[in-house]
Structure formats: structure tokens, C-alpha cells
Design an enzyme around this catalytic site. Structure first.
Site, PDB file in Angstrom:
ATOM      1  N   LYS A 105       0.667  -1.287  -0.185  1.00 13.83           N
ATOM      2  CA  LYS A 105       0.062  -0.111   0.011  1.00 13.83           C
ATOM      3  C   LYS A 105       0.786   1.220   0.039  1.00 13.83           C
ATOM      4  O   LYS A 105       1.979   1.045   0.454  1.00 13.83           O
ATOM      5  CB  LYS A 105      -1.033  -0.116   1.301  1.00 13.83           C
ATOM      6  CG  LYS A 105      -2.096   0.911   1.226  1.00 13.83           C
ATOM      7  CD  LYS A 105      -3.090   0.053   0.424  1.00 13.83           C
ATOM      8  CE  LYS A 105      -4.618   0.518   0.329  1.00 13.83           C
ATOM      9  NZ  LYS A 105      -5.640  -0.204  -0.032  1.00 13.83           N
TER      10      LYS A 105
HETATM   11  P1  NAD Z   1     -13.140   7.519  -2.220  1.00 10.62           P
HETATM   12  O1  NAD Z   1     -12.193   8.549  -1.766  1.00 10.62           O
HETATM   13  O2  NAD Z   1     -13.717   7.316  -3.465  1.00 10.62           O
HETATM   14  O3  NAD Z   1     -14.297   7.752  -1.046  1.00 10.62           O
HETATM   15  C1  NAD Z   1     -14.059   8.155   0.260  1.00 10.62           C
HETATM   16  C2  NAD Z   1     -15.567   8.301   0.847  1.00 10.62           C
HETATM   17  O4  NAD Z   1     -15.296   8.555   2.325  1.00 10.62           O
HETATM   18  C3  NAD Z   1     -15.908   9.843   0.390  1.00 10.62           C
HETATM   19  O5  NAD Z   1     -17.195   9.927   0.143  1.00 10.62           O
HETATM   20  C4  NAD Z   1     -15.323  10.687   1.646  1.00 10.62           C
HETATM   21  O6  NAD Z   1     -16.196  12.003   1.633  1.00 10.62           O
HETATM   22  C5  NAD Z   1     -15.739   9.828   2.588  1.00 10.62           C
HETATM   23  N1  NAD Z   1     -15.223  10.260   4.004  1.00 10.62           N
HETATM   24  C6  NAD Z   1     -13.790  10.846   4.389  1.00 10.62           C
HETATM   25  N2  NAD Z   1     -13.630  10.827   5.626  1.00 10.62           N
HETATM   26  C7  NAD Z   1     -14.869  10.702   6.158  1.00 10.62           C
HETATM   27  C8  NAD Z   1     -15.273  10.686   7.537  1.00 10.62           C
HETATM   28  N3  NAD Z   1     -14.468  11.174   8.526  1.00 10.62           N
HETATM   29  N4  NAD Z   1     -16.302  10.443   7.724  1.00 10.62           N
HETATM   30  C9  NAD Z   1     -17.461  10.011   6.738  1.00 10.62           C
HETATM   31  N5  NAD Z   1     -16.991  10.081   5.804  1.00 10.62           N
HETATM   32  C10 NAD Z   1     -15.710  10.208   5.390  1.00 10.62           C
HETATM   33  O7  NAD Z   1     -12.370   6.123  -1.541  1.00 10.62           O
HETATM   34  P2  NAD Z   1     -12.778   4.744  -1.634  1.00 10.62           P
HETATM   35  O8  NAD Z   1     -12.085   4.230  -2.854  1.00 10.62           O
HETATM   36  O9  NAD Z   1     -14.300   4.485  -1.852  1.00 10.62           O
HETATM   37  O10 NAD Z   1     -12.274   3.973  -0.347  1.00 10.62           O
HETATM   38  C11 NAD Z   1     -13.314   3.884   0.686  1.00 10.62           C
HETATM   39  C12 NAD Z   1     -12.856   2.655   1.595  1.00 10.62           C
HETATM   40  O11 NAD Z   1     -12.624   1.558   0.862  1.00 10.62           O
HETATM   41  C13 NAD Z   1     -11.260   2.832   1.996  1.00 10.62           C
HETATM   42  O12 NAD Z   1     -11.006   2.365   3.445  1.00 10.62           O
HETATM   43  C14 NAD Z   1     -10.453   2.158   1.228  1.00 10.62           C
HETATM   44  O13 NAD Z   1      -9.232   1.529   1.650  1.00 10.62           O
HETATM   45  C15 NAD Z   1     -11.427   0.971   0.868  1.00 10.62           C
HETATM   46  N6  NAD Z   1     -11.315   0.251  -0.333  1.00 10.62           N
HETATM   47  C16 NAD Z   1     -11.358   0.709  -1.395  1.00 10.62           C
HETATM   48  C17 NAD Z   1     -10.961   0.015  -2.923  1.00 10.62           C
HETATM   49  C18 NAD Z   1     -11.206   0.543  -3.952  1.00 10.62           C
HETATM   50  O14 NAD Z   1     -11.430  -0.171  -5.321  1.00 10.62           O
HETATM   51  N7  NAD Z   1     -11.480   1.860  -4.303  1.00 10.62           N
HETATM   52  C19 NAD Z   1     -10.761  -1.343  -2.759  1.00 10.62           C
HETATM   53  C20 NAD Z   1     -11.096  -1.822  -1.496  1.00 10.62           C
HETATM   54  C21 NAD Z   1     -11.026  -1.226  -0.223  1.00 10.62           C
END
Ligand code: NAD
Length: 420
Positions: A105
Site C-alpha cells: 500500500k
Molecule cells: P473515495 O475517496 O472514493 O471515497 C471515500 C469516501 O469517504 C468519500 O465519500 C469521503 O467523503 C468519505 N469520508 C472521508 N472521510 C470521512 C469521514 N471522516 N467520515 C465519513 N466519511 C468520510 O475512496 P474509496 O476508494 O471509496 O475507498 C473507501 C474505503 O474503501 C477505504 O477504506 C478504502 O481503503 C477501501 N477500499 C477501496 C477499494 C477501491 O477499489 N477503491 C478497494 C478496497 C477497499
């Protein structure tokens, strides 16, 4: 009192599983450490001509099963312990769904919302250049995570290829996944993590004889994972009651249309402060929403000793990485709330990243049916392994998921031995 980090959570989860399965004590020493930790400080020229210094990370936890793999996060809270935790979870995740990748990561510690598009491009390109041969298509393959997307992956691939001899460039497009489809991305990657969350919820519902039609849910984080999971659950006739993002939370007891909300977020900054079809609520009220399913899809440590007692749901489907800490986990278990753990529930993203990597290597383009169908089969096979292991060891699903991963890694280390 020493402040605990999210990496302490990983260490405790690991110890619980390793004790229960009696993981070989020598192999335990290896898996308890990350392999490489790269920290880079690099300069970037801002729009006004100033130079700003940035700190970036790439942590490679383990590559016994294949090249290092994992996302890049742009966020002010990115620091070495968080990146270590996220890298370690990637190793377990790939092992659970049986894809030939290890875990890594990375990220940059900054708030991207405070920078212009052209500054973001230069930050991304300079970070890629600075990482140099610490990433590579057969070595370590980044992907999107919080605040990074297909556009950022396109800048990374372009920068990486630009530093290579011309005749080697075409063979290195798989240096990142999550690219735009036109730039070598896979159809279905954008929605893959949210789609995987919904596939695992479907499996859970099937086993519990629980009807998703008319079921209620709420989601924390309305970015890539949260918005896709919400929109895909709608197709089952389930009802989104509340959503939260960095701007705050909204609630409507009659339901919120996730497609409409998604359109709103494409044109406006946050959920709170203008969406006309729901009321703003505070964070504690949001977390206490009475619903069937809660999908955390934002950041770590949201379900804790303080918040776990207030959840009013049957299932927590972890779209985010690390949303539940060990104390929160114990409370959910006590209260009989089921958990689909992150390392299984959100693995759809890395599975389709693997498919993108394969398509690039073979110069192929698969259609959506093929991508979704193959992802579902891999994810469901992982689900079944975790379920069966939970039954065998009479333990919770997170510990069972770790045992599945650790068993696979233990086998490989025993077969290969340690050089020299
Ligand atoms: P993203 O940046 O697209 O979205 C993140 C969201 O979380 C946004 O809506 C943001 O406003 C919100 N957020 C941020 N801080 C916050 C808070 N304090 N309280 C409430 N909401 C908050 O990111 P993503 O890619 O959707 O990733 C989200 C989660 O999923 C992360 O934990 C990431 O590691 C995990 N994840 C993502 C992927 C992927 O393919 N993108 C894969 C596996 C896991």
C-alpha cells in the site's frame, strides 16, 4: 497512555488467528513484519511558482504469493503505521480470494482537495518518478484508494512508461490497475469493490434466508466503494436510509435514491448542505440508524468500544479497510451482529485489478459479463472458505479469514524454505 495505531489492530488480529490455528512459529516471525518500507520526500512546483515538499510512502508487506499489490491513498492522515496496516491487509486479502498477488500500500500525506488539477497531476507524476523502480508491472502494482481514481492511475502509467526505453513501454502498461478503460483499464473495475460488497451481502442473505427486497441499509462514505455498493443494492429493492461523507450525514426514513444522490454528488461537493431529499443528522444519530445492514466505506476505526454498542443492525458489510477495531469487533460478536470482514467483503476490487493486469499482459479485452462472472466465482469461493473455516475453528469471520490466508502462506513458506 500510548496512542494505539491501526497497525496495532492488525497485529492483534494476526496474533489471535495465528494462536488459534497454531501457525508455525518461524513463519509467524516472517509474516509479522513488512518486507520493505519506502518513504520519499519530494519537491513539486505549485501553480504560483512556489516549491512544496511532500512525503510519500510505499510499504511492501509480503510477496510470497506474487507481486506486491495495493492502492495509493491521498489523505492528510496517511502515515507509516496506517500504510503498514493497509499493506498487510492486502496480503491476507489476495490469499483469501486466491489470486497470485502479495500485499502493498502507499500514499501521500496531504489533502488533495486543497490543490488544483494541474498541481495534483504534478504531485502524482513526481511521486511516481521518485518511487522509480520500487514499483513495476511484475514487482509492485499500485491501484486507486481513498482520493485517488482512474485519472490519477493514467498519470502514473504515463509517467512510468515515459521513464522506460521506448521498446519496453508497451509491455509495462500493467504497472498500475484501475486505469481508465481507454488507457488499458478493465471494464467493471470502477464498480468492482462495491459490486463485490454486494455479492458477499447476497451470499450472506442467501444463507440466512434473508430477503434483500425491502431490506434497509445505510452507508458511511459515498465515494467509489460506498456509492457503487449503494446503487447496486438498490437493484435488489433494498432501501437506503442514511449516508455520510466527509461533509456530514443525511437521513430520510422513507429512503434515499442512491442514483439520484450519486448524481447530486457529481455536481456538488458534499452530501450535506443542499441535498433536498433528506435531512442532515449528526454523526452519532447516523451511526445509530435502525436498519438491516450497515456498510462502512470510508476510513478506519469507525466501529469501536464507543460506537459498536450503538449500532442497530443485523449485518456490518465492511467496504472500507479496517473500519472495526478489535474492541468493536468483540462487542459486535457479543451482540450477535454478523460481520463480513474487509479482507473478504471488499476483495472484489483487487480481484478485478488482477483481471485488468491479466488482460494487459495478454492484450485482451474482456466484456462486463465475463469480468463480473469471474469475479463473483472467486469471491464466493473465498466466502465459502472463510465460512467453513469459521465453523471448523468455531471462531468469528475475521479470524477465520486470517486463518485462510495464513494457512496458504504457511504452506508456501514450508514448500520453499528460507534462502540460503
Ligand atoms: P473515495 O475517496 O472514493 O471515497 C471515500 C469516501 O469517504 C468519500 O465519500 C469521503 O467523503 C468519505 N469520508 C472521508 N472521510 C470521512 C469521514 N471522516 N467520515 C465519513 N466519511 C468520510 O475512496 P474509496 O476508494 O471509496 O475507498 C473507501 C474505503 O474503501 C477505504 O477504506 C478504502 O481503503 C477501501 N477500499 C477501496 C477499494 C477501491 O477499489 N477503491 C478497494 C478496497 C477497499
Amino acid at each position: 497512555m500510548k496512542k494505539t495505531s491501526v497497525y496495532d489492530n492488525v497485529t492483534r488480529q494476526f496474533a489471535k488467528a495465528a494462536d488459534l490455528m497454531k501457525l508455525d512459529s518461524e513463519i509467524r516471525k516472517i509474516l509479522a513484519k513488512t518486507t520493505n518500507e519506502v518513504v520519499v520526500n519530494f519537491p513539486v512546483k505549485m501553480d504560483d511558482g512556489r516549491i512544496e515538499m511532500f512525503t510519500g510512502y510505499r510499504v511492501q508487506h509480503n510477496n510470497a504469493l506474487g507481486p506486491y499489490k495495493g492502492g495509493l491513498r491521498y489523505h492528510p492522515a496517511v502515515e507509516i503505521n496506517e500504510v503498514r496496516a493497509l499493506a498487510t491487509w492486502m496480503t491476507w486479502k489476495s490469499a483469501i480470494v486466491n489470486i497470485p498477488f502479495g500485499g502493498a500500500k502507499g500514499g501521500i500525506q496531504f489533502d488533495p482537495s486543497k490543490y488544483s488539477e494541474s498541481e495534483l497531476e504534478r504531485i502524482t507524476r513526481r511521486f511516481t518518478f521518485t518511487l522509480g523502480s520500487n514499483i513495476g508491472p511484475e514487482y509492485d502494482i499500485p491501484a486507486p484508494d481513498v482520493n485517488t481514481n482512474a485519472q490519477i492511475m493514467a498519470w502514473i502509467v504515463d509517467t512510468y512508461l515515459s521513464t522506460m526505453p521506448a521498446h519496453e513501454r508497451q509491455a509495462a502498461v500493467h504497472v498500475v490497475t484501475g486505469k481508465p478503460v481507454e488507457s488499458g483499464g478493465s471494464i467493471g473495475r470502477d464498480k468492482a469493490t462495491g459490486q463485490g460488497v454486494v455479492f458477499t451481502i447476497e451470499e450472506w442473505a442467501g444463507e440466512k434466508n434473508f430477503d434483500l427486497k425491502g431490506a434497509t441499509y445505510f452507508v458511511q462514505g459515498f465515494g467509489n466503494v460506498g456509492s457503487w455498493a449503494s446503487r447496486l443494492l438498490k437493484a435488489h429493492g433494498s432501501n437506503l436510509l442514511a449516508a455520510e461523507d466527509v461533509s456530514g450525514a443525511i437521513f430520510n426514513p422513507d429512503g434515499i435514491d442512491p442514483d439520484d444522490l450519486y448524481e447530486y454528488t457529481q455536481k456538488n461537493k458534499g452530501l450535506v448542505g443542499g441535498y433536498p431529499k433528506a435531512e442532515p443528522v449528526d454523526h452519532d444519530t447516523f451511526l445509530a440508524t435502525k436498519a438491516d445492514i450497515f456498510i462502512p466505506a470510508a476510513l478506519e476505526n469507525q466501529i469501536t468500544v464507543k460506537t459498536a454498542p450503538t449500532l442497530n443492525v443485523k449485518l456490518v458489510a465492511e467496504g472500507a479497510n479496517g473500519p472495526t477495531d478489535p474492541e468493536g469487533d468483540a462487542i459486535l460478536q457479543e451482540r450477535g451482529i454478523d460481520v463480513l470482514p474487509d479482507v473478504l467483503c471488499n476483495a472484489g476490487g483487487v480481484i478485478v485489478s488482477y483481471f485488468e493486469w491479466l488482460q494487459n499482459k495478454r492484450s485482451e479485452f474482456w466484456n462486463l459479463e465475463e469480468v463480473d462472472g469471474k469475479m463473483r466465482r472467486k469471491l464466493v469461493a473465498g466466502y465459502e472458505r472463510v465460512r467453513d473455516t469459521a465453523r471448523e475453528y468455531k471462531t468469528d469471520w475475521r479470524t477465520a479469514a486470517y486463518i485462510v490466508a495464513l494457512t496458504r502462506l504457511e504452506t508456501v513458506y514450508k514448500e520453499r524454505g528460507i534462502f540460503p
